[in-house]
Write an enzyme that holds these catalytic residues in place. Structure first.
Site, mmCIF file in Angstrom:
data_model
loop_
_atom_site.group_PDB
_atom_site.id
_atom_site.type_symbol
_atom_site.label_atom_id
_atom_site.label_comp_id
_atom_site.label_asym_id
_atom_site.label_seq_id
_atom_site.Cartn_x
_atom_site.Cartn_y
_atom_site.Cartn_z
ATOM 1 N N HIS A 135 -1.266 -5.967 4.826
ATOM 2 C CA HIS A 135 -2.000 -5.753 6.085
ATOM 3 C C HIS A 135 -3.246 -6.636 6.173
ATOM 4 O O HIS A 135 -3.698 -6.968 7.276
ATOM 5 C CB HIS A 135 -2.419 -4.285 6.221
ATOM 6 C CG HIS A 135 -1.255 -3.338 6.215
ATOM 7 N ND1 HIS A 135 -0.016 -3.668 6.728
ATOM 8 C CD2 HIS A 135 -1.125 -2.068 5.742
ATOM 9 C CE1 HIS A 135 0.811 -2.653 6.578
ATOM 10 N NE2 HIS A 135 0.163 -1.679 5.975
ATOM 11 N N PHE A 382 2.336 0.086 -0.287
ATOM 12 C CA PHE A 382 1.570 -1.061 -0.790
ATOM 13 C C PHE A 382 0.893 -1.887 0.318
ATOM 14 O O PHE A 382 0.840 -3.123 0.244
ATOM 15 C CB PHE A 382 2.465 -1.975 -1.647
ATOM 16 C CG PHE A 382 3.400 -1.211 -2.529
ATOM 17 C CD1 PHE A 382 2.903 -0.404 -3.535
ATOM 18 C CD2 PHE A 382 4.771 -1.257 -2.323
ATOM 19 C CE1 PHE A 382 3.754 0.333 -4.349
ATOM 20 C CE2 PHE A 382 5.629 -0.515 -3.115
ATOM 21 C CZ PHE A 382 5.130 0.276 -4.128
ATOM 22 N N CYS A 383 0.403 -1.200 1.341
ATOM 23 C CA CYS A 383 -0.276 -1.893 2.453
ATOM 24 C C CYS A 383 0.583 -2.997 3.049
ATOM 25 O O CYS A 383 0.087 -4.076 3.402
ATOM 26 C CB CYS A 383 -1.618 -2.470 1.999
ATOM 27 S SG CYS A 383 -2.735 -1.242 1.376
ATOM 28 N N ALA A 384 1.880 -2.733 3.107
ATOM 29 C CA ALA A 384 2.790 -3.721 3.717
ATOM 30 C C ALA A 384 3.885 -2.950 4.449
ATOM 31 O O ALA A 384 5.076 -3.122 4.181
ATOM 32 C CB ALA A 384 3.368 -4.634 2.633
#
Ligand SMILES: Cc1ncc(COP(=O)(O)O)c(C=O)c1O
Length: 474
Positions: A135, A382-384
């Protein structure tokens, strides 16, 4: 001898790579015993190198205000900070006449800065990112430009046909291409120089989010006249064995020579009157306030050590760990691997392995690994999120169901994966321990009765009390 060494050295074996770190801590396990800690969460953050700690121990008595101090210590500290800048520039293969290194907190801050400082040429309002981005390499552009996502293939690789198509479709409109050097989810490495050549041919510039690439591979940004050069690189020191709060944006000097800094304050001006400001030249113009001198020195010490080892050697060791881990995991029937799981291609990625165990929540698997085997992994998205939704094949409808549950603060069914990620100090024995732990979990051979917390989604074994004060207090 290693414990007192203050110099970088070039180790020759896996054991000597491990000796570069202080990794003897024992952690409490659910059965009441203490065991060694296996850190397989290096994609998130890495432990400090001994040489980083010893360099800082030598530096701290000399620490003083930098840039504006007239005393000897201030001058010495300023020299250390500027040397750290030069070391970082050279680490990514740039020329200080054409590029600057701007220190900040981390990759996120570096990319946000570029997003705010990038001068989008008239009509070029598109930022082309990929669907595999963290992100941090997507959200900063959204308020400032039209963000277009390049697709990924089923195996997680960037879809380069779609990249070419979108560059053509938005012909004349793409100002910036922003891609990760390596994915924090699958470890896949993007062909950054080929993408750079295409971006430049289309009249755009390119940023490489090197948060995951820099700790594992040599980066050569290259001279500006080379069509495959990289215009901007972002990296985080805490993922490079120097966790003292520094990151860097390395980029074309001309971008930072004009325009206003994104943060305003002291340290970045030549002259201020009541109604005018004359900004400093780069990089000072973009480093408002007192910088993190200690963090910069730490990063430079880590770079020196990585270079003394040799990035090729780091890559080779990590590829052998990755290939071995993939071979072991592929033998466990219930392991579902994501991305490219071919051990023979381990050299083409960094050591990040995403997986799930059939019919077991990723929250639960991560908890059991930690509580019962002393193995630290990460789980979740995982911020994705777009990448994970795509890898898991989650439909729009299902995504909306997750959104509705999140609105009522219920994370229990959040989609996700477990991620094991290697650093240069990890060993094949640790991979064996990990594979054996997974085999036991699959067979149901674990002690705890785990209870899930709805708000966080995390599982905790009944009766568990962490007692951190037995291990560390401030
Ligand atoms: C690919 C990638 N980009 C950016 C970031 C953000 O890094 P930081 O949290 O250091 O800002 C991460 C962190 O995991 C990452 O993996």
């Amino acid at each position: 001898m290693m414990k007192t060494s203050t110099k970088s050295h070039s180790p020759t074996s896996t054991q000597s790579l491990r000796d570069l770190f202080d990794l003897d801590q024992q952690v409490p396990l659910l059965d009441g015993s203490l065991g060694p800690y296996v850190n397989f969460d290096n994609a998130a953050s890495t432990p400090p190198l001994r040489v980083v700690q010893s360099t800082l121990n030598r530096f701290m008595p000399w620490y003083a205000s930098i840039h504006r101090g007239a005393g000897f210590k201030s001058q010495l500290a300023t020299d250390a900070y500027e040397t750290a800048r030069a070391i970082t520039l050279q680490f990514v293969g740039t020329d200080p006449r054409t590029h600057v290194c701007i220190f900040g907190k981390n990759s996120t801050e570096a990319i946000n800065k570029l997003a705010r400082r990038f001068q989008f040429p008239k009509g070029r309002d598109v930022v082309l990112v990929s669907k595999m981005e963290h992100h941090s390499n997507d959200l900063p552009y959204r308020p400032l430009a039209k963000v277009v996502h390049v697709d990924v293939q089923r195996n997680g690789e960037l879809d380069e046909f779609d990249f070419d198509y979108k560059l053509r479709y938005y012909s004349g409109r793409v100002g910036l291409v922003a891609v990760s050097g390596a994915s924090n989810v699958t470890g896949l490495i993007n062909p950054i120089h080929r993408l750079a050549e295409k971006a430049h041919a289309a009249g755009a510039q390119i940023l490489v989010d090197a948060a995951q690439l820099a700790p594992h591979r040599k980066i050569e940004m290259g001279p500006l006249e080379d069509p495959s050069h990289i215009d901007y690189v972002a990296l985080s020191a805490h993922k490079m064995y120097a966790p003292y709060g520094t990151g860097a944006l390395i980029g074309r000097r001309d971008t930072f020579e004009t325009g206003e800094p994104d943060l305003r304050g002291g340290g970045e001006v030549e002259l201020v009157t009541e109604d005018t400001v004359l900004w400093s030249s780069p990089p000072d113009r973009d480093e408002a306030g007192s910088p993190n001198v200690v963090g910069a020195v730490a990063l430079a010490a880590a770079i020196r050590q990585l270079e003394a080892i040799g990035m090729d050697k780091v890559a080779e060791h990590e590829a052998s760990l990755t290939a071995y881990a993939l071979r072991r995991l592929r033998q466990i029937e219930d392991v579902e691997l994501y991305g490219d799981s071919d051990p023979s291609r381990a050299r083409l990625r960094v050591g990040v392995i995403p997986f799930n165990l059939k019919d077991l929540s990723h929250f639960l698997v991560a908890a059991i690994l930690g509580h019962e085997f002393g193995i630290g992994v990460r789980n979740g998205c995982f911020c994705a999120h777009p990448y994970i939704l795509s890898l898991l094949g989650i439909s729009q409808e299902e995504t909306e169901r997750v959104r509705a549950k999140l609105a009522s603060h219920d994370r229990r069914d959040n989609p996700g994966l477990v991620r094991a990620s290697f650093g240069m100090y990890n060993t094949l024995e640790e991979v064996d321990q990990f594979a054996e732990a997974l085999e036991k979990i699959v067979r149901g051979e674990y002690l705890g009765r785990y209870v899930q917390d709805a708000a966080s989604g995390d599982f905790v074994p009944e009766g568990w009390e962490a007692r951190f004060e037995n291990f560390f207090t401030i």
